[in-house]
Scaffold this active site. Structure first.
Site, PDB file in Angstrom:
ATOM      1  N   GLU A  16      78.933  63.777  30.062  1.00 35.10           N
ATOM      2  CA  GLU A  16      78.175  64.903  30.631  1.00 35.10           C
ATOM      3  C   GLU A  16      78.385  65.035  32.135  1.00 35.10           C
ATOM      4  O   GLU A  16      78.480  66.136  32.671  1.00 35.10           O
ATOM      5  CB  GLU A  16      76.680  64.750  30.332  1.00 35.10           C
ATOM      6  CG  GLU A  16      76.304  65.003  28.871  1.00 35.10           C
ATOM      7  CD  GLU A  16      76.424  63.764  28.008  1.00 35.10           C
ATOM      8  OE1 GLU A  16      76.710  62.686  28.566  1.00 35.10           O
ATOM      9  OE2 GLU A  16      76.232  63.870  26.775  1.00 35.10           O
ATOM     10  N   HIS A  32      65.188  64.493  22.887  1.00 33.71           N
ATOM     11  CA  HIS A  32      65.854  65.733  22.488  1.00 33.71           C
ATOM     12  C   HIS A  32      64.883  66.913  22.423  1.00 33.71           C
ATOM     13  O   HIS A  32      65.125  67.876  21.712  1.00 33.71           O
ATOM     14  CB  HIS A  32      66.527  65.583  21.115  1.00 33.71           C
ATOM     15  CG  HIS A  32      67.801  64.795  21.133  1.00 33.71           C
ATOM     16  ND1 HIS A  32      67.822  63.438  21.314  1.00 33.71           N
ATOM     17  CD2 HIS A  32      69.109  65.171  21.017  1.00 33.71           C
ATOM     18  CE1 HIS A  32      69.091  63.004  21.287  1.00 33.71           C
ATOM     19  NE2 HIS A  32      69.874  64.036  21.119  1.00 33.71           N
ATOM     20  N   GLU A  39      80.647  69.561  25.082  1.00 29.41           N
ATOM     21  CA  GLU A  39      80.807  68.772  23.869  1.00 29.41           C
ATOM     22  C   GLU A  39      80.650  69.672  22.653  1.00 29.41           C
ATOM     23  O   GLU A  39      79.654  70.391  22.549  1.00 29.41           O
ATOM     24  CB  GLU A  39      79.751  67.653  23.844  1.00 29.41           C
ATOM     25  CG  GLU A  39      79.958  66.647  24.954  1.00 29.41           C
ATOM     26  CD  GLU A  39      78.684  65.883  25.327  1.00 29.41           C
ATOM     27  OE1 GLU A  39      77.690  65.966  24.589  1.00 29.41           O
ATOM     28  OE2 GLU A  39      78.703  65.208  26.378  1.00 29.41           O
ATOM     29  N   PHE A  57      69.796  65.582  28.382  1.00 26.26           N
ATOM     30  CA  PHE A  57      70.947  64.827  28.890  1.00 26.26           C
ATOM     31  C   PHE A  57      71.190  65.124  30.371  1.00 26.26           C
ATOM     32  O   PHE A  57      72.170  64.670  30.944  1.00 26.26           O
ATOM     33  CB  PHE A  57      72.215  65.149  28.097  1.00 26.26           C
ATOM     34  CG  PHE A  57      72.097  65.012  26.600  1.00 26.26           C
ATOM     35  CD1 PHE A  57      71.044  64.308  26.019  1.00 26.26           C
ATOM     36  CD2 PHE A  57      73.038  65.593  25.752  1.00 26.26           C
ATOM     37  CE1 PHE A  57      70.926  64.198  24.640  1.00 26.26           C
ATOM     38  CE2 PHE A  57      72.930  65.481  24.380  1.00 26.26           C
ATOM     39  CZ  PHE A  57      71.874  64.788  23.823  1.00 26.26           C
TER      40      PHE A  57
END
Lengths: 332, 339
Positions: A60, A129, A29, A86
């Site tokens: 993903e 994150h 991405e 992720f």
């Protein structure tokens, strides 16, 4: 030898690998026109074209799955997972497909891919994150796992990852991208799978990796001022990992700790501490300590975030206990 | 269709059915590695798709993929040996029925995670595209995978990047015990593929020539960078796996499904069109039975892998490998290990 940042070193490794080997492609991405969420792949689409620097949709699982298929059929893909957090989206493709194909298929089909990603705290990016999820990878046979801590390693470990016949998960630290250091493209810090001694010392051993290396070195500096000399070992590659130098160092000093930013329960640090305890038992003067992140989700508040992971001060305090049996005030 | 090709497709379908019947025997004799055996009886018209592929094309399959692999030229003796967990099986007895593969024949792997092998053809398609090889990569899966998100991620990428890829759904009407109209709110699956920008077709799974016609058009377009979706409308004649007695469907339904037999259809047509006599067809059937008897006997007689091979192929030869637990314990427990 040049002075540069981790970000530039990783980018340079990709440029050099893609120049040397036309089978290397990037897929992820925002890796193309945007240049990577942290700017690592900036300009690569202009250098190598959109067939080799592939901007993928936010998928993903299929990004990793496509990399698996590309690797099976002659390409050497570098899939980018923007955040290691992720990885849950990709876990089937990583742990059931990439990791097991060579084995399930009796050695016929290797998956020479690299999954580049980044993790860690330091930017108040909160619970989804900021994690350090290397244990999820470490627990899976078939995957290699690398976590660089220095500028030179950022370059060389990525180049070495791109020569491996098996899938490598390469986890960068978001807090190190802007860190400056020396890059010598001709000379790696060490061989693949070999830990590197970053500081010599005879009183105890601190084993660590990724950004915690720098906390450990800062702690070692404080300890030296108090007459305690710490040997600091950077593990670099968590799989493969040559344990012999670690065992030697622990037997020599009889005192050791393993430091990680990850939640300590079930961590890589816990496993390494256990392995060393087993084989070094008769040589240990004290238990091998594990210092890790608290077993909590990462909070967004800078004060809470910082307080949830080991600091140089904590490492120093733990070392003083190991060597001098001097408990810190909060433990008294 | 040429007469020879049609006859050959019948022969391949018959070989698949005979093979699957021997897999059942292997289990009943207690010689299979486990009971995770998913027979593709009733789905043999997939040969219409495998026959539209070329040497060098790659593919992945699901857990019910024996027929696909035989359609692409697999050696039934090595397949059966793998299903029995033997050393000379395709995967040295490490994969079995659900993880069989052969790089030489383009088989990138059967998969026991529903939908797990689908994105691999996207990557294989990138390889074909970047090399300009003119080859395609085909994902074979069942109707169960129509409910997996990875399929749609993969379809989107194939359409977006104009990859030489086919998604081939063998719709046998059941994901394990759940009929397709109990797992999908709207069962027009080709419409889903079209919505992503793929060429899409559905073909009668009782008619291998209809499947082959549809596959021919789709593969031709795919080789030119227009990916496609093919649904083969079939019926799973038996249960999900060996232990399944199909309590979720009626004998009447099964009888109706089994009446849609691709072998019966092909046989009737070959005879009616004078392509093959009853004797010719009987000869093909007998040859297939004899071949698969040999495959079964080979698998039973074959040697199991050496215990030490369990540590091989976790990683590539010549790279650091997992340490056997006994070695680790020896380093701790031996007298020499004490200070």
């Amino acid at each position: 030898m040049i002075e540069t940042t981790c970000r530039e070193a990783i980018r340079q490794a990709l440029v050099d690998a893609m120049t040397a080997d036309p089978s290397v492609i990037l897929i992820g991405e925002e890796v193309g026109i945007y240049g990577g969420a942290y700017g690592v792949t900036k300009g690569l689409i202009d250098l190598f074209g959109a067939d080799r620097v592939i901007d993928a949709p936010i998928s993903e699982s299929a990004i990793v799955g496509a990399a698996v298929g590309a690797a099976m059929t002659g390409l050497r893909p570098v899939a980018e997972l923007m955040y290691v957090d992720f990885i849950g989206m990709t876990m089937d493709q990583l742990a059931n497909q990439a990791a097991k194909s060579r084995y399930m298929f009796g050695g016929q089909i290797g998956v020479p891919m690299v999954l580049r990603t980044q993790g860690g705290t330091g930017r108040s990016a909160a619970a989804q994150h900021s994690q350090s999820l290397e244990a999820w990878v470490f627990h899976t046979p078939g995957l290699r796992l690398v976590m660089p801590a220095t500028v030179n390693d950022a370059y060389h470990l990525l180049r070495q990852s791109l020569t491996q016949p098996d899938p490598v998960v390469f986890i960068e630290h978001k807090g190190l991208y802007t860190m400056k250091g020396a890059l010598d493209v001709a000379t790696p810090d060490g061989a693949w799978g070999q830990p590197v001694v970053r500081r010599q010392g005879g009183d105890l051993v601190i084993l660590t990796y990724s950004r915690m290396l720098h906390e450990a070195l800062a702690a070692a500096g404080q300890l030296a001022a108090q007459g305690v000399e710490a040997c600091v070992i950077d593990l670099r590659c968590l799989n493969p990992l040559d344990e012999a130098p670690l065992i030697e160092a622990v037997k020599r000093t009889g005192r050791a700790m393993v430091v990680t930013e990850a939640a300590v329960t079930g961590s890589v640090a816990s496993d390494i501490a256990a392995r060393l305890s087993e084989v070094c038992f008769d040589w240990l003067e004290e238990p091998i300590l594990r210092l890790g992140g608290e077993d909590i989700p990462i909070p967004v508040s800078p004060a809470l975030e910082k307080g949830s992971i080991p600091s140089a001060d904590l490492i120093r305090d733990a070392a003083l206990w190991l060597v001098l049996r001097k408990a810190p005030p909060w433990a008294a | 269709m040429t007469n020879t090709a049609a006859l050959q497709r019948y022969r391949t379908m018959r070989r698949i059915r005979s093979f699957e019947e021997r897999v059942g025997e292997l289990f009943l004799k207690g010689q299979s590695a486990g009971s995770m055996l998913h027979l593709s009886i009733g789905e043999e018209a997939v040969v219409g798709m495998t026959d539209a592929m070329r040497p060098g094309d790659t593919f992945t399959t699901h857990h019910r993929g024996h027929g696909v692999f035989l359609g692409r030229g697999a050696d039934p003796a090595r397949m059966m040996a793998e299903i029995a967990g033997k050393e000379d099986g395709y995967c040295r007895g490490k994969g079995g029925s659900m993880h069989i593969a052969d790089r030489a024949l383009g088989h990138l792997g059967a998969n026991a995670i529903v939908g797990g092998g689908i994105p691999h053809v996207v990557g294989a398609g990138i390889s074909c595209r970047n090399a300009g090889s003119g080859q395609i990569s085909v994902a074979f899966f069942g109707d169960g995978a129509m409910s997996q998100g990875i399929l749609y991620e993969s379809m989107n990428m194939a359409a977006l990047w104009r990859l030489p890829v086919i998604f081939c759904c063998i719709n046998n009407q059941y994901g394990m015990g759940t009929r397709v109209d109990r797992s999908a709110g709207h069962c027009d699956f080709p419409a889903r593929a079209e919505a992503f920008g793929l060429n899409a077709a559905r073909a009668d799974g009782a008619d291998v020539e209809a499947v082959h016609d549809a596959a021919g058009a789709l593969t031709k377009a795919a080789r030119q960078g227009r990916p496609g979706y093919l649904e083969i409308d079939a019926y799973r004649f038996f249960g999900h796996a060996r232990m399944d007695k199909s309590p979720y469907r009626t004998p009447e339904e099964e009888a109706g499904g089994r009446a849609r037999d691709p072998l019966g259809t092909a046989r009737a047509r070959l005879a009616a069109e004078g392509i093959a006599s009853e004797a010719d067809l009987g000869g093909i059937d007998g040859d297939a039975a004899a071949e698969m008897d040999l495959a079964l006997a080979h698998a039973i007689a074959a040697t199991p892998p050496a215990l030490s091979s369990m540590f091989e192929d976790v990683y590539a030869p010549g790279t650091p490998f997992p340490r056997p637990q006994a070695d680790r314990l020896r380093a701790i427990l031996s007298e020499g290990a004490r200070a």
